[in-house]
Design a protein around this motif. Structure first.
Motif, PDB file in Angstrom:
ATOM      1  N   MET A   1      28.923 -43.445  -6.511  1.00 37.86           N
ATOM      2  CA  MET A   1      28.629 -43.968  -7.844  1.00 37.86           C
ATOM      3  C   MET A   1      29.734 -43.561  -8.814  1.00 37.86           C
ATOM      4  O   MET A   1      30.130 -42.394  -8.862  1.00 37.86           O
ATOM      5  CB  MET A   1      27.283 -43.421  -8.339  1.00 37.86           C
ATOM      6  CG  MET A   1      26.930 -43.810  -9.766  1.00 37.86           C
ATOM      7  SD  MET A   1      26.606 -45.568  -9.910  1.00 37.86           S
ATOM      8  CE  MET A   1      26.627 -45.777 -11.686  1.00 37.86           C
TER       9      MET A   1
ATOM     10  N   GLY B   1      30.273 -44.231 -12.939  1.00 39.59           N
ATOM     11  CA  GLY B   1      29.561 -44.797 -14.076  1.00 39.59           C
ATOM     12  C   GLY B   1      30.452 -45.150 -15.245  1.00 39.59           C
ATOM     13  O   GLY B   1      31.687 -45.105 -15.173  1.00 39.59           O
TER      14      GLY B   1
ATOM     15  N   HIS C   1      28.259 -48.212  -5.128  1.00 34.00           N
ATOM     16  CA  HIS C   1      27.980 -49.006  -6.316  1.00 34.00           C
ATOM     17  C   HIS C   1      29.241 -49.660  -6.851  1.00 34.00           C
ATOM     18  O   HIS C   1      29.208 -50.754  -7.405  1.00 34.00           O
ATOM     19  CB  HIS C   1      27.364 -48.124  -7.417  1.00 34.00           C
ATOM     20  CG  HIS C   1      27.279 -48.814  -8.746  1.00 34.00           C
ATOM     21  ND1 HIS C   1      28.285 -48.736  -9.696  1.00 34.00           N
ATOM     22  CD2 HIS C   1      26.328 -49.613  -9.277  1.00 34.00           C
ATOM     23  CE1 HIS C   1      27.942 -49.460 -10.751  1.00 34.00           C
ATOM     24  NE2 HIS C   1      26.764 -49.994 -10.531  1.00 34.00           N
TER      25      HIS C   1
ATOM     26  N   PRO D   1      18.336 -52.256 -14.744  1.00 33.21           N
ATOM     27  CA  PRO D   1      18.763 -51.101 -13.966  1.00 33.21           C
ATOM     28  C   PRO D   1      18.281 -51.194 -12.515  1.00 33.21           C
ATOM     29  O   PRO D   1      17.276 -51.853 -12.232  1.00 33.21           O
ATOM     30  CB  PRO D   1      18.085 -49.932 -14.691  1.00 33.21           C
ATOM     31  CG  PRO D   1      16.847 -50.543 -15.289  1.00 33.21           C
ATOM     32  CD  PRO D   1      17.180 -51.961 -15.628  1.00 33.21           C
TER      33      PRO D   1
ATOM     34  N   VAL E   1      18.258 -48.157 -10.437  1.00 31.47           N
ATOM     35  CA  VAL E   1      17.758 -46.843 -10.015  1.00 31.47           C
ATOM     36  C   VAL E   1      16.222 -46.740 -10.025  1.00 31.47           C
ATOM     37  O   VAL E   1      15.666 -45.893  -9.327  1.00 31.47           O
ATOM     38  CB  VAL E   1      18.396 -45.731 -10.884  1.00 31.47           C
ATOM     39  CG1 VAL E   1      17.803 -44.359 -10.587  1.00 31.47           C
ATOM     40  CG2 VAL E   1      19.905 -45.695 -10.661  1.00 31.47           C
TER      41      VAL E   1
ATOM     42  N   ASP F   1      13.443 -44.008  -8.348  1.00 29.73           N
ATOM     43  CA  ASP F   1      12.510 -43.246  -9.172  1.00 29.73           C
ATOM     44  C   ASP F   1      11.077 -43.432  -8.687  1.00 29.73           C
ATOM     45  O   ASP F   1      10.309 -42.464  -8.599  1.00 29.73           O
ATOM     46  CB  ASP F   1      12.623 -43.687 -10.634  1.00 29.73           C
ATOM     47  CG  ASP F   1      13.944 -43.286 -11.270  1.00 29.73           C
ATOM     48  OD1 ASP F   1      14.565 -42.319 -10.787  1.00 29.73           O
ATOM     49  OD2 ASP F   1      14.350 -43.937 -12.248  1.00 29.73           O
TER      50      ASP F   1
ATOM     51  N   ASN G   1      18.243 -40.994 -17.484  1.00 25.91           N
ATOM     52  CA  ASN G   1      19.592 -40.694 -17.026  1.00 25.91           C
ATOM     53  C   ASN G   1      20.552 -40.861 -18.192  1.00 25.91           C
ATOM     54  O   ASN G   1      20.624 -41.928 -18.802  1.00 25.91           O
ATOM     55  CB  ASN G   1      20.014 -41.614 -15.882  1.00 25.91           C
ATOM     56  CG  ASN G   1      21.392 -41.254 -15.355  1.00 25.91           C
ATOM     57  OD1 ASN G   1      21.565 -40.248 -14.674  1.00 25.91           O
ATOM     58  ND2 ASN G   1      22.389 -42.055 -15.682  1.00 25.91           N
TER      59      ASN G   1
ATOM     60  N   GLY H   1      21.872 -36.690 -15.208  1.00 27.17           N
ATOM     61  CA  GLY H   1      23.151 -37.189 -15.690  1.00 27.17           C
ATOM     62  C   GLY H   1      23.922 -36.137 -16.470  1.00 27.17           C
ATOM     63  O   GLY H   1      23.391 -35.090 -16.846  1.00 27.17           O
TER      64      GLY H   1
ATOM     65  N   LYS I   1      21.863 -37.629  -8.650  1.00 30.66           N
ATOM     66  CA  LYS I   1      20.741 -38.565  -8.540  1.00 30.66           C
ATOM     67  C   LYS I   1      21.160 -40.017  -8.355  1.00 30.66           C
ATOM     68  O   LYS I   1      20.643 -40.715  -7.481  1.00 30.66           O
ATOM     69  CB  LYS I   1      19.841 -38.445  -9.762  1.00 30.66           C
ATOM     70  CG  LYS I   1      18.635 -39.382  -9.696  1.00 30.66           C
ATOM     71  CD  LYS I   1      17.921 -39.513 -11.030  1.00 30.66           C
ATOM     72  CE  LYS I   1      17.000 -40.704 -11.021  1.00 30.66           C
ATOM     73  NZ  LYS I   1      16.401 -40.976 -12.334  1.00 30.66           N
ATOM     74  N   GLU I   2      22.096 -40.509  -9.167  1.00 34.43           N
ATOM     75  CA  GLU I   2      22.448 -41.925  -9.085  1.00 34.43           C
ATOM     76  C   GLU I   2      23.143 -42.256  -7.768  1.00 34.43           C
ATOM     77  O   GLU I   2      22.893 -43.307  -7.179  1.00 34.43           O
ATOM     78  CB  GLU I   2      23.312 -42.336 -10.274  1.00 34.43           C
ATOM     79  CG  GLU I   2      22.515 -42.476 -11.554  1.00 34.43           C
ATOM     80  CD  GLU I   2      23.219 -43.344 -12.581  1.00 34.43           C
ATOM     81  OE1 GLU I   2      24.329 -42.969 -12.983  1.00 34.43           O
ATOM     82  OE2 GLU I   2      22.658 -44.382 -12.961  1.00 34.43           O
TER      83      GLU I   2
ATOM     84  N   ALA J   1      20.519 -42.494  -5.278  1.00 35.95           N
ATOM     85  CA  ALA J   1      19.745 -43.722  -5.453  1.00 35.95           C
ATOM     86  C   ALA J   1      20.399 -44.883  -4.725  1.00 35.95           C
ATOM     87  O   ALA J   1      19.710 -45.693  -4.069  1.00 35.95           O
ATOM     88  CB  ALA J   1      19.584 -44.032  -6.935  1.00 35.95           C
TER      89      ALA J   1
END
Length: 363
Positions: free
Chosen positions: A9, A11, A97, A146, A148, A152, A166, A295, A324-325, A328
């Motif tokens: 990921m 971002g 991603h 989104p 994610v 969750d 996040n 995040g 976390k992301e 995910a």
């Protein structure tokens, strides 16, 4: 039988490529084995900002950058595997991603662009790559974001209404009502996260971010500017909604600096407060009793203080705030390979549940 995977990921903060090495069992239970962030250097960050700038971008830049990022994402996979003493040949798949360059969630033709060529990653690692996660949701009428919330839901469903927050470059939330079905979820981007604060820090101090929120803590919040910021139409728009650097990026920061006569510390304090209130005012209507935050923004103590002061319930930091992301997207890749849907139409606005992602096999 469990699968071994790396989730990747990068971002909107443009600070680095996150790589999470995970195992996923048949019940979708995930174990984080190791995590690493490959920093994005100044030269690459400048290229990415140019690519995202309508005035500075070009076909040549986008074409070249797609492959250059592919090699960087490959490096991130190798880095986390070396750190954990894991051979690339042990991986079952990689889920990437990519790096969002532009996102158009509204309009006649909804569209999105993530760069980081999966063929390069597959060739460099010898591992199948799942990528391009957002496009199928958009084809089904959604905003492609989104994504994610599926993670969750799988990991945080409980007997109370909670908010998974996040704080990356953009802040996004997943609201999970107590004992909900997946179609009961609400998820959306609340507005800016670290993006504006980071932009101001770069402009004023030549620093990438406000470490621990120290600069914001020195300033005074300007109520007049805060009220003006909170009148932003996006903040009050009903979900589904998503946004990015095209709204809260360089132009937004430049305009702020040009118009404001506030001391630097006061401007950063005010924008930090704005970021916090944009989050809280967006979730108040859902009866949330607890926020679980993840995040990079969780390390900004002033931002977290403002959130806690503005929210009536409990605020806590998630178990894996950095990973976390990336985790995910590993889960989304797992579902893609099993030909299972993983979007949340109530969050994205899609007409139906769809299988997301494209699969690229190594030679």
């Amino acid at each position: 039988m469990s699968k071994l995977a790396v989730g990747l990921m990068s971002g909107t903060s443009l600070d680095g490529i996150d790589a999470a090495l995970v195992s996923i069992d048949e019940d979708k239970k995930m174990t984080l084995i190791d995590f690493e962030t490959l920093p994005i250097d100044h030269e690459m960050k400048a290229k990415l900002k140019d690519a995202m700038d309508i005035g500075a971008s070009s076909n040549e830049l986008l074409c070249s950058l797609n492959f250059e990022l592919g090699y960087l994402f490959s490096q991130a996979v190798k880095l986390v595997c070396e750190k954990s003493h894991t051979k690339l040949s042990q991986l079952d798949f990689i889920a990437s991603h990519g790096q969002t360059i532009f996102h158009i969630p509204d309009g006649k033709f909804k569209s999105t662009m993530q760069l980081g060529e999966p063929a390069v990653i597959a060739y460099e690692t010898g591992v199948p790559v799942v990528s391009n996660f957002r496009s199928m949701d958009m084809a089904a009428g959604g905003q492609g974001a989104p994504l994610v919330p599926y993670f969750d839901y799988v990991n945080y469903l409980s007997d109370e209404t909670i908010c998974l927050l996040n704080i990356g470059g953009i802040s996004n939330v997943t609201i999970i009502p107590k004992n909900a079905s997946i179609d009961d979820l609400v998820a959306f981007d609340t507005g800016p996260g670290n993006m504006i604060i980071n932009g101001l820090m770069e402009a004023f101090y030549d620093l990438p971010y406000d470490k621990d929120g120290q600069i914001a803590a020195l300033g005074q919040v300007n109520l007049e500017l805060l009220e003006e910021l909170l009148s932003d139409e996006y903040i009050h728009r009903s979900p589904p909604k998503s946004t990015g650097r095209e709204k809260y990026g360089g132009f937004f920061v430049e305009d702020l600096i040009k118009k404001s006569k506030l001391p630097k510390e006061d401007l950063i304090a005010t924008l930090t407060k704005f970021t916090a209130l944009a989050i809280v005012c967006n979730i108040k209507a859902f009866g949330v009793s607890k926020i679980i935050a993840n995040g990079g923004g969780v390390y900004n103590k002033t931002l977290m203080k403002y959130i806690s002061e503005s929210f009536d319930g409990q605020v806590e930091i998630g178990e894996y705030p950095d990973a976390k992301e990336a985790m995910a997207f590993a889960l989304l890749g797992y579902e893609t390979l099993h030909k299972r849907t993983s979007n949340v139409p109530s969050a994205t606005g899609a007409r139906k549940h769809v299988i997301q992602g494209s699969i690229t096999y190594p030679s």
